[in-house]
Design a protein around this motif. Structure first.
Motif, short mmCIF file in Angstrom:
data_model
loop_
_atom_site.label_atom_id
_atom_site.label_comp_id
_atom_site.label_asym_id
_atom_site.label_seq_id
_atom_site.Cartn_x
_atom_site.Cartn_y
_atom_site.Cartn_z
N ALA A 150 0.84 -1.21 0.00
CA ALA A 150 0.00 0.00 0.00
C ALA A 150 0.87 1.25 0.00
CB ALA A 150 -0.93 -0.01 1.21
N ARG A 151 1.92 1.26 0.80
CA ARG A 151 2.83 2.41 0.83
C ARG A 151 3.51 2.59 -0.52
NH1 ARG A 151 6.44 0.95 4.69
NH2 ARG A 151 5.41 2.07 6.39
N PHE A 152 3.94 1.48 -1.12
CA PHE A 152 4.61 1.55 -2.42
C PHE A 152 3.65 2.10 -3.48
CE2 PHE A 152 5.80 -0.31 -6.53
CZ PHE A 152 7.13 0.09 -6.61
N ALA A 196 -0.37 6.31 -6.74
CA ALA A 196 -1.75 5.87 -6.98
C ALA A 196 -2.68 6.49 -5.94
CB ALA A 196 -1.83 4.34 -6.90
N GLN A 197 -3.84 6.95 -6.39
CA GLN A 197 -4.85 7.49 -5.49
C GLN A 197 -6.08 6.58 -5.40
OE1 GLN A 197 -5.62 11.40 -7.14
NE2 GLN A 197 -3.88 12.32 -6.07
N GLY A 243 -5.13 6.98 0.01
CA GLY A 243 -5.74 6.35 -1.16
C GLY A 243 -7.18 5.92 -0.89
N ARG A 244 -7.85 5.44 -1.98
CA ARG A 244 -9.25 5.04 -1.87
C ARG A 244 -9.47 3.76 -2.67
NH1 ARG A 244 -13.83 6.88 -4.94
NH2 ARG A 244 -12.42 8.30 -6.05
N ILE A 245 -10.18 2.80 -2.09
CA ILE A 245 -10.54 1.57 -2.80
C ILE A 245 -11.82 1.83 -3.58
CG2 ILE A 245 -11.08 -0.87 -2.60
CD1 ILE A 245 -8.21 -0.10 -1.76
N ASP A 265 -6.19 3.28 -10.39
CA ASP A 265 -4.81 3.52 -10.82
C ASP A 265 -3.98 2.24 -10.75
OD1 ASP A 265 -5.29 6.32 -11.13
OD2 ASP A 265 -5.08 6.55 -8.94
N VAL A 266 -4.31 1.37 -9.80
CA VAL A 266 -3.61 0.09 -9.63
C VAL A 266 -4.64 -0.97 -9.27
CG1 VAL A 266 -1.38 1.08 -8.94
CG2 VAL A 266 -3.13 0.56 -7.21
#
Length: 417
Positions: free
Chosen positions: A172-174, A181-182, A211-213, A239-240
């Motif tokens: 998640a940090r990466f 990525a947001q 970030g947001r899922i 984004d990912v």
């Protein structure tokens, strides 16, 4: 008259000579008598149990792990064993089944009389095996079970890998800091403790980093069609895409994602790290990133020596993370036996718990109070059939678990009820 004497010996003189002769005979006998035998040195083999998936859906994990274990056992035996005792590894195939893992653990303990078990299977299989090892006071160490619940079964259960809470946060940090990525989507195996755990930890950590899922989809191991879930993910425009699964499912998902036009980076964990990943996934994996336990390209002398010897032994096969973890798990176990000076279960458990700053090929390893290995993770980029090193993430340093006094017989009986 005694032959050879010219004069007879008087009775009074005979009374003097007779005790002297008896004393001299006794002394002569005592000088020639063999010393009393000491307790014989124990030269019996040390039986270690191993179970893992050797023919099931994740057979590459099990085969890599047993290669690592046997490599250490050979090294120890060639060096004379542990206190002169050779290592004998009893190998069992759990076929990827938690029920079989539990049955085999009972067999290894009750029939084979092993003194410890290396659980080369997945987290679900290790969780199924742990209660029997705990109740029997037989240490069980898992090389690669990252689910935090595994070691919660009791104080005889250990692991040589980091836990999913750390691994999920690393990726998640990466994603947030390095890939910027947001928005992220997740697709995970609903029936897998490994997949559920990593999914949850990634989601919590990604939110912490801002970030947001935007979509969270599930599947079941063995599914062949993921187009429905992937179409939903495509509509969410992440984004990912995080896929915390095992290599067999991941490669199908990756191929179908690319077929649907999803070009975002795919992210995963150590469940991707297997020799079959590239042959199954091919170009669909390019541009993906995984968190795992070590980099085979690390130039350190210890890792280069391990990789070279592994490839020499196993037909030029490159050691994946599961091979390296099992190698470290076996070394940690044998080091604990040496330090304990015995194979007695409680004393061996105490020695394992006191493991601190053990130099493994997967990093410096210390056991914390939960018997989890505190160690680093690495992030690798997948490109053109290569795992390219990106960065190492160090954990917070934690003091190892203190030794726990061995229970009295009365305490043992109470804990078993």
């Amino acid at each position: 008259m005694i032959p050879g004497l010219k004069k007879p010996i008087s009775v009074s003189k005979a009374k003097v000579f007779l005790p002297i002769a008896i004393v001299l005979m006794a002394l002569a006998f005592s000088c020639t008598r063999q010393p009393e035998e000491k307790d014989p040195v124990d030269r019996s083999t040390i039986k270690i149990g191993y179970f893992g998936d050797l023919t099931g859906p994740n057979y590459n994990f099990g085969k890599s792990a047993i290669n690592g274990v046997l490599m250490v056992a050979d090294e120890v035996n060639q060096a004379g064993g542990i206190n002169g005792r050779r290592i004998d590894v009893v190998i069992e195939d759990d076929r990827g089944s938690p029920e079989e893992a539990a049955r085999l653990t009972a067999k290894l303990i009750d029939q084979d009389k092993v003194i410890a078990i290396i659980a080369g299977g997945t987290s679900g299989n290790s969780r199924a095996a742990a209660p029997k090892a705990q109740s029997s006071h037989i240490p069980l160490i898992s090389p690669s079970s990252t689910d935090p619940a595994v070691t919660q079964a009791g104080d005889y259960i250990f692991r040589a890998c980091f836990v999913d809470s750390f691994q999920g946060e690393v990726m998640a940090r990466f994603a947030a800091n390095t890939l910027k990525a947001q928005k992220a989507a997740i697709i995970f195996d609903f029936n897998s403790p490994y997949g559920r755990g990593l999914s949850d930890y990634f989601e919590l950590s990604f939110a912490k980093f801002g970030g947001r899922i935007v979509s969270k989809q599930s599947y079941t191991q063995g599914d062949a069609d993921f187009k429905g879930q992937l179409s939903t993910i495509r509509a969410a425009e992440p984004d990912v895409i995080y896929i915390p699964g095992y290599y067999g499912d991941v490669t199908l998902i990756a191929k179908q994602a690319r077929q649907l036009g999803l070009t975002q980076p795919l992210l995963g964990g150590d469940g991707w790290d297997a020799p079959e990943l590239w042959p199954l996934g091919g170009d669909a994996l390019n541009g993906s990133y995984i968190s795992t336990h070590y980099s085979v390209d690390d130039p350190s002398p210890a890792i280069r020596s391990f990789v070279d010897e592994y490839m020499r032994r196993y037909g030029n096969l490159m050691p994946d993370a599961h091979a390296a973890l099992a190698y470290d798990a076996a070394r940690i176990l044998f080091d604990a036996i040496t330090r304990a000076g015995t194979t007695d279960g409680p004393k061996l458990r105490d020695a394992l718990a006191q493991t601190k700053d053990f130099s493994g090929v997967t990093g410096m390893i210390s056991m914390d109070a939960n018997r989890d290995a505190v160690k680093p993770a690495v992030v690798l980029k997948l490109m053109d059939v290569r795992f390219i090193y990106q960065e190492t993430v160090q954990p917070a340093r934690v003091a190892p678990s203190p030794a726990t006094p061995s229970p009295t017989p009365a305490q043992s009986r109470r804990s078993a009820t």
